[in-house]
Design an enzyme around this catalytic site. Structure first.
Site, PDB file in Angstrom:
ATOM      1  N   TRP A   9      16.857  20.174  13.950  1.00  0.00           N
ATOM      2  CA  TRP A   9      17.815  20.861  13.073  1.00  0.00           C
ATOM      3  C   TRP A   9      18.181  22.256  13.571  1.00  0.00           C
ATOM      4  O   TRP A   9      19.132  22.866  13.076  1.00  0.00           O
ATOM      5  CB  TRP A   9      17.233  20.984  11.659  1.00  0.00           C
ATOM      6  CG  TRP A   9      17.282  19.718  10.862  1.00  0.00           C
ATOM      7  CD1 TRP A   9      17.852  18.529  11.236  1.00  0.00           C
ATOM      8  CD2 TRP A   9      16.748  19.521   9.549  1.00  0.00           C
ATOM      9  NE1 TRP A   9      17.699  17.606  10.238  1.00  0.00           N
ATOM     10  CE2 TRP A   9      17.030  18.181   9.187  1.00  0.00           C
ATOM     11  CE3 TRP A   9      16.065  20.328   8.645  1.00  0.00           C
ATOM     12  CZ2 TRP A   9      16.645  17.649   7.960  1.00  0.00           C
ATOM     13  CZ3 TRP A   9      15.685  19.801   7.420  1.00  0.00           C
ATOM     14  CH2 TRP A   9      15.977  18.467   7.086  1.00  0.00           C
ATOM     15  N   LYS A  10      17.393  22.788  14.484  1.00  0.00           N
ATOM     16  CA  LYS A  10      17.614  24.165  14.978  1.00  0.00           C
ATOM     17  C   LYS A  10      17.658  25.132  13.782  1.00  0.00           C
ATOM     18  O   LYS A  10      16.987  24.895  12.781  1.00  0.00           O
ATOM     19  CB  LYS A  10      18.871  24.238  15.847  1.00  0.00           C
ATOM     20  CG  LYS A  10      18.876  23.130  16.905  1.00  0.00           C
ATOM     21  CD  LYS A  10      19.933  23.258  17.944  1.00  0.00           C
ATOM     22  CE  LYS A  10      19.847  22.061  18.900  1.00  0.00           C
ATOM     23  NZ  LYS A  10      20.749  22.149  20.031  1.00  0.00           N
ATOM     24  N   HIS A  92      12.289  24.128  24.465  1.00  0.00           N
ATOM     25  CA  HIS A  92      13.688  23.685  24.381  1.00  0.00           C
ATOM     26  C   HIS A  92      14.546  24.626  25.234  1.00  0.00           C
ATOM     27  O   HIS A  92      14.251  25.821  25.342  1.00  0.00           O
ATOM     28  CB  HIS A  92      14.143  23.717  22.913  1.00  0.00           C
ATOM     29  CG  HIS A  92      15.486  23.087  22.721  1.00  0.00           C
ATOM     30  ND1 HIS A  92      16.654  23.767  22.991  1.00  0.00           N
ATOM     31  CD2 HIS A  92      15.847  21.850  22.322  1.00  0.00           C
ATOM     32  CE1 HIS A  92      17.692  22.955  22.754  1.00  0.00           C
ATOM     33  NE2 HIS A  92      17.217  21.785  22.345  1.00  0.00           N
TER      34      HIS A  92
END
Ligand code: PGA
Length: 242
Positions: A9-10, A92
């Site tokens: 979802w960041k 990430h």
């Protein structure tokens, strides 16, 4: 089906929308799928309590090995484990790019996760220039070897070409197969099989292309960004695995 659908979802959603999303997922009977929601840290405790059938991931973890201490702003892997977090996305490309995380930091974070039984989802991926120049395999080799924890098992490696994240562009299927083959061989050659790693693909995965990834040998799941922000779309992605 033992296939991972990891929603990244960041830094998105307010708490109410996050709760509605999780409610929708639970009523949609995806119980035999491995759906993992990487929600913003601040929402994790409330979501885990409210939706015990779902699996949750943090999107990062502290580099500090201590469980507690004078490290203002940090969240330790021990704290995440305490509230029931079972996975953590580590390294990430957005963290590598915007927060200057290098392979060594990624490795330390992965080791901290393992110490508290959190499965690290370690992200690697070449950028556009490396792909164009043709030296991406060499780059991926060093990125992976330097990012892997020195011990641990059941880790997940996410191959996410940086040029594919959020762009709508995905590699050709034979390009992904080339990399997945290469990574799995590398792991075996370097005696890293004790990690029992699983490989997932990430980068512009959507309901339109998910079928391609599901069929791919060596790929055990997908890491989904944009398409995990809309419940209908994400359900379509997950249901393709049924
Ligand atoms: P995307 O993001 O699906 O929007 O390309 C993937 C990710 O950042 O993990």
């Amino acid at each position: 089906m033992n296939y991972f659908f990891i929603a990244n979802w960041k830094m998105n959603f307010d708490l109410k929308i996050a709760q509605e999303f999780c409610h929708n997922l639970t009523v949609n009977n995806l119980s035999d799928q491995r759906v993992i929601i990487a929600a913003p840290n601040i929402y994790l405790a409330s979501l885990i309590k409210g939706f015990p059938k779902l699996c949750f991931a943090s999107q990062d973890v502290s580099t500090r090995a201590e469980s507690f201490g004078a490290f203002t702003g940090e969240i330790s892997s021990s704290m995440l484990a305490q509230i029931g977090v079972s996975y953590a996305i580590i390294g990430h490309s957005e963290r590598r790019r915007f927060f200057h995380e290098n392979d060594n930091i990624v490795k330390i974070k992965a080791e901290n996760c393992i110490e508290h039984n959190i499965t690290p989802i370690i992200c690697i991926g070449e950028n556009h220039e490396q792909r164009e120049k043709g030296d991406y395999l060499k780059f991926l080799k060093y990125q992976l070897i330097n990012s892997l924890p020195s011990r641990g098992k059941d880790i997940i490696i996410a191959y996410e070409p940086v040029w594919s994240i959020g762009t709508g562009q995905t590699p050709e299927l034979d390009q992904i197969e080339e990399v997945s083959h290469y990574i799995l061989n590398l792991i075996a050659e370097n005696g890293l099989l004790e990690h029992k790693p699983k490989l997932v693909y990430g980068g512009s995965v959507s309901s339109k292309n998910i079928k391609n990834f599901i069929k791919m040998p060596g790929i055990s799941g997908v890491l989904v960004g944009n398409s995990s922000l809309n419940i209908e779309e994400f359900l379509k992605v997950c249901k393709a695995g049924e």
